[in-house]
Scaffold this motif. Structure first.
Motif, PDB file in Angstrom:
ATOM      1  N   ILE A  86     119.873 -88.735  -4.757  1.00  0.00           N
ATOM      2  CA  ILE A  86     119.007 -88.861  -3.467  1.00  0.00           C
ATOM      3  C   ILE A  86     119.735 -88.258  -2.390  1.00  0.00           C
ATOM      4  O   ILE A  86     120.857 -88.664  -2.134  1.00  0.00           O
ATOM      5  N   PHE A 110     116.509 -85.396  -6.129  1.00  0.00           N
ATOM      6  CA  PHE A 110     116.934 -83.876  -6.649  1.00  0.00           C
ATOM      7  C   PHE A 110     117.753 -84.239  -8.200  1.00  0.00           C
ATOM      8  O   PHE A 110     118.101 -85.478  -8.401  1.00  0.00           O
ATOM      9  N   GLU A 168     131.081 -85.456  -1.681  1.00  0.00           N
ATOM     10  CA  GLU A 168     130.027 -86.636  -1.294  1.00  0.00           C
ATOM     11  C   GLU A 168     130.513 -87.674  -2.194  1.00  0.00           C
ATOM     12  O   GLU A 168     130.094 -87.690  -3.369  1.00  0.00           O
ATOM     13  N   GLU A 226     129.589 -91.141  -3.641  1.00  0.00           N
ATOM     14  CA  GLU A 226     128.317 -91.920  -3.800  1.00  0.00           C
ATOM     15  C   GLU A 226     128.531 -93.046  -4.730  1.00  0.00           C
ATOM     16  O   GLU A 226     129.372 -93.074  -5.610  1.00  0.00           O
ATOM     17  N   ASP A 273     129.420 -86.211  -5.663  1.00  0.00           N
ATOM     18  CA  ASP A 273     128.281 -85.261  -5.540  1.00  0.00           C
ATOM     19  C   ASP A 273     128.769 -84.112  -4.768  1.00  0.00           C
ATOM     20  O   ASP A 273     128.095 -83.590  -3.935  1.00  0.00           O
ATOM     21  N   LYS A 321     123.773 -78.040  -6.544  1.00  0.00           N
ATOM     22  CA  LYS A 321     124.305 -79.243  -6.955  1.00  0.00           C
ATOM     23  C   LYS A 321     124.749 -79.530  -8.589  1.00  0.00           C
ATOM     24  O   LYS A 321     125.087 -80.459  -8.948  1.00  0.00           O
TER      25      LYS A 321
HETATM   26 MN    MN Z   1     124.683 -86.535  -2.404  1.00  0.00          MN
END
Ligand code: MN
Length: 284
Positions: A77, A102, A128, A130, A159, A176
């Motif tokens: 997300i 995604f 990132e 998470e 991420d 990504k």
């Molecule tokens: Mn992310």
């Protein structure tokens, strides 16, 4: 329990982590056990796993692998922490009015201490941290109130994002999903060992500098809202990994992107730590 996949003497197995050691669970789970199946059968297997006492390896002497190497889904997300959404807004990205989901392709999963490759084709690679949720049972139309019951456990996800590739596909999929851009681990900490997943501290350093430092309580849509929303649409399966958003402090707003030689360290309370160096791409 802390369930890991690890390799020693050329063989990859599933083990349980106890302090600084890992116990090989092959005598309990059999040869060629898959983490997805172990997760799906965890209620039945748990007594035997917990009771088993066998030879232990020092964690420092084994190679930790991706805990679930073959999830059916690796979903994430975007813009789901209040302060992160605000920093993105300053960069001209509108705060979404509903959950922004995604896919990360499962092929980008990377072992928790393996290098992350900076692609030659990207100059805006970013980190990132998470909270990763690992789904424990097949489920559809899960109510927020019972969502915790479908969670097997938690891990850390990085991420990693190629910011300059995000606009190249409206679904973010390409930006990504570069190979190695999904470090996950270091193991799965089962739900019973996490008092409150809605209030975990999370920290990410680059070269020793603390860049991200927040708590999961800053999420706009918490993990139970996320499971309810996702299962409105799709069946979630044991082993599916959900990356639940990153807090503020990413590199993009200040233009401090990752370059070869950088070292990332990620920690989430109770879930352990991961470390990855950034390396230049080599093509064979
Ligand atoms: Mn992310």
């Amino acid at each position: 329990m802390k369930l890991a996949r690890f390799t020693t003497s050329g063989r990859t197995r599933i083990g349980k982590v106890i302090d600084e050691h890992i116990v090989d669970l092959t005598p309990v789970l059999g040869e060629d056990a898959s983490m997805r199946r172990v997760i799906a059968d965890l209620d039945a297997l748990r007594p035997a796993i917990e009771a088993f006492q066998g030879p232990a390896y020092a964690l420092a002497d084994v190679r930790l692998e991706v805990p679930v190497p073959d999830p059916q889904k690796f979903l994430a997300i975007g813009l789901n922490y209040q302060k992160h959404a605000e920093e993105a807004k300053l960069a001209g990205i509108a705060i979404p009015t509903s959950q922004l989901w995604f896919n990360k392709q499962a092929s980008c999963l990377n072992a928790p201490f393996d290098p992350v490759v900076k692609p030659d084709d990207s100059d805006k690679m970013d980190y990132e941290i998470e909270l990763g949720v690992v789904i424990g049972r097949r489920c559809r139309h899960v109510a927020r109130e019972t969502a915790r019951s479908v969670i097997a456990g938690y891990l850390i996800v990085n991420d990693v994002s190629a910011r300059d590739w995000l606009p190249k596909s409206p679904t973010f999929t390409l930006g990504k999903s570069f190979d190695t851009h999904g470090p996950a681990g270091p193991w799965i900490t089962t739900d019973d060992e996490v008092p409150d997943p809605l209030d975990l501290g999370m920290r990410l350093w680059v070269n020793g500098e603390l860049r991200q430092n927040d708590r999961t309580n800053d999420m706009i849509y918490d993990i139970y809202d996320q499971i309810a929303h996702l299962t409105t649409v799709m069946t979630l399966m044991p082993g599916d990994i959900i990356a639940t958003g990153t807090p503020s402090g990413i590199g993009a707003p200040t233009g401090r992107f990752l370059v070869p030689g950088d070292l990332m360290r990620l920690e989430i309370d109770g879930l352990g730590a991961m470390e990855a160096s950034v390396v230049a791409e080599t093509r064979s």
